[in-house]
Write a protein that holds these residues in place. Sequence first.
Motif, PDB file in Angstrom:
ATOM      1  N   VAL A  43       0.820  -1.218   0.000  1.00 27.37           N
ATOM      2  CA  VAL A  43       0.000   0.000   0.000  1.00 27.37           C
ATOM      3  C   VAL A  43       0.851   1.264   0.000  1.00 27.37           C
ATOM      4  N   PRO A  44       1.854   1.404   0.906  1.00 24.51           N
ATOM      5  CA  PRO A  44       2.701   2.605   0.824  1.00 24.51           C
ATOM      6  C   PRO A  44       3.451   2.717  -0.493  1.00 24.51           C
ATOM      7  N   ALA A  45       3.876   1.593  -1.047  1.00 22.57           N
ATOM      8  CA  ALA A  45       4.593   1.630  -2.325  1.00 22.57           C
ATOM      9  C   ALA A  45       3.700   2.163  -3.447  1.00 22.57           C
ATOM     10  N   VAL A  46       2.453   1.681  -3.448  1.00 24.00           N
ATOM     11  CA  VAL A  46       1.512   2.152  -4.488  1.00 24.00           C
ATOM     12  C   VAL A  46       1.221   3.638  -4.313  1.00 24.00           C
ATOM     13  N   ILE A  47       1.066   4.082  -3.074  1.00 26.72           N
ATOM     14  CA  ILE A  47       0.773   5.503  -2.825  1.00 26.72           C
ATOM     15  C   ILE A  47       1.926   6.385  -3.317  1.00 26.72           C
ATOM     16  N   ILE A  48       3.182   5.966  -2.975  1.00 21.83           N
ATOM     17  CA  ILE A  48       4.349   6.743  -3.424  1.00 21.83           C
ATOM     18  C   ILE A  48       4.425   6.742  -4.945  1.00 21.83           C
ATOM     19  N   LEU A  49       4.162   5.598  -5.555  1.00 21.30           N
ATOM     20  CA  LEU A  49       4.217   5.507  -7.019  1.00 21.30           C
ATOM     21  C   LEU A  49       3.161   6.402  -7.662  1.00 21.30           C
ATOM     22  N   LEU A  50       1.953   6.401  -7.103  1.00 19.23           N
ATOM     23  CA  LEU A  50       0.888   7.232  -7.666  1.00 19.23           C
ATOM     24  C   LEU A  50       1.206   8.715  -7.523  1.00 19.23           C
ATOM     25  N   LYS A  51       1.779   9.101  -6.385  1.00 13.32           N
ATOM     26  CA  LYS A  51       2.156  10.502  -6.220  1.00 13.32           C
ATOM     27  C   LYS A  51       3.230  10.906  -7.221  1.00 13.32           C
ATOM     28  N   THR A  52       4.198  10.020  -7.444  1.00 16.48           N
ATOM     29  CA  THR A  52       5.255  10.311  -8.420  1.00 16.48           C
ATOM     30  C   THR A  52       4.669  10.453  -9.827  1.00 16.48           C
ATOM     31  N   VAL A  53       3.755   9.532 -10.164  1.00 17.75           N
ATOM     32  CA  VAL A  53       3.114   9.603 -11.488  1.00 17.75           C
ATOM     33  C   VAL A  53       2.293  10.880 -11.627  1.00 17.75           C
ATOM     34  N   PHE A  54       1.592  11.268 -10.532  1.00 13.94           N
ATOM     35  CA  PHE A  54       0.777  12.479 -10.598  1.00 13.94           C
ATOM     36  C   PHE A  54       1.645  13.723 -10.816  1.00 13.94           C
ATOM     37  N   VAL A  55       2.761  13.845 -10.070  1.00  9.50           N
ATOM     38  CA  VAL A  55       3.658  14.994 -10.240  1.00  9.50           C
ATOM     39  C   VAL A  55       4.216  15.022 -11.658  1.00  9.50           C
TER      40      VAL A  55
END
Length: 368
Positions: free
Chosen positions: A191-203
């Motif tokens: 879950v934390p990995a997916v959240i960090i990945l999604l934030k990176t993709v969003f930026v």
Amino acid sequence: MLPFSLSERSFDLQLFAGEKTEPATEKRRQEAVERGNIAKSQDLSSVIVLLTGFLMLRYYGPQMFGMCGDYMRYTFSHAIFSSLTLPDTLALLNQFIIITLRILMPFMAAIMFGSIASNIIQTGILFRFDPLMPDIDRLNPISGIQNIFSWKMVAELVKSILKILIVGYIPYSTIRDNIPMLVRFIQLEPVPAVIILLKTVFVMAIKIILILLFLALADWAFQKWRHEENIKMSKDEIKDEYKQREGDPRVKQKIREKQRQASTRRMMEEVPKATVVVTNPTHIACALRYNPDNDNAPILVAMGTGLIARKIKEIAAENNVPIIENKPLARQLHKMLEVGDEIPSDLYNAVVEILAQVYRMKNRAASA
């Protein structure tokens, strides 16, 4: 070598008459709008829709995923721990439709609003069906080949290359700068990995969209400039439009001339009915009519200078209308009145003296 001199050479200015160098008139702009020929950037509309979608994912995404999670937990609990009957299946299907609408409706409404707003920003509120009508000229292969090698296609090619370079470089630079963090993903919980990945993709996506938005605004400015260039008019076109709107000056002059002739002819027909003609004696002639039974005051029925004055006196002489010379009165009548006007009160005394003189002349002629 003889010196070059422009003064010794003649130029045909008609060669430049057809050049479209003048800004379009309001009529030309309105015609362009009615044909659907307006300045509009498709890139700007696409980027605004894309930006709206990503912002909705950023701020509305947690609610969307939350509702999806609730539905999945509800569905799996019913599917695993209870035997599904037909009513239960229909209830799950109904719940699925409701959740889907609740998730997608705000998202689709925001996308639709962004699409409509992007068009209104560029063109205003405009409804035209002309661009949707079939156009045979679009099937012309020669025109198609000319469009391929036009400046428009060159500009589109440059824009496409820039967008490909940007869309390719931003992910590359983002991944390059975040390689140490990505390597440590295997040590994180899912879950934390997916959240960090999604934030990176969003930026990364926002960076791409903002750069594309800048290019789209530049494209919109370019489209407006090109639209202004396309609807420019030549001096001859402006003259032709003025003639269509106001009428040909030569035709209007002929109409005015005919109107003057008709007015003069009607005026001359009133001279035989006049009571007296007051002259300057050579430059001005004013014909007055006074019938005590019908007229409240003497009326100016004809007036003119030069040739018209001479014609008035000739008609008056032919019809035995008295001609009396009175320079001050003739000048005042010519200056103050128009044909058909009654004599003003401040000229009554002078006109009464003239009429009295006319009546005395008639009485003497009758007694003789």
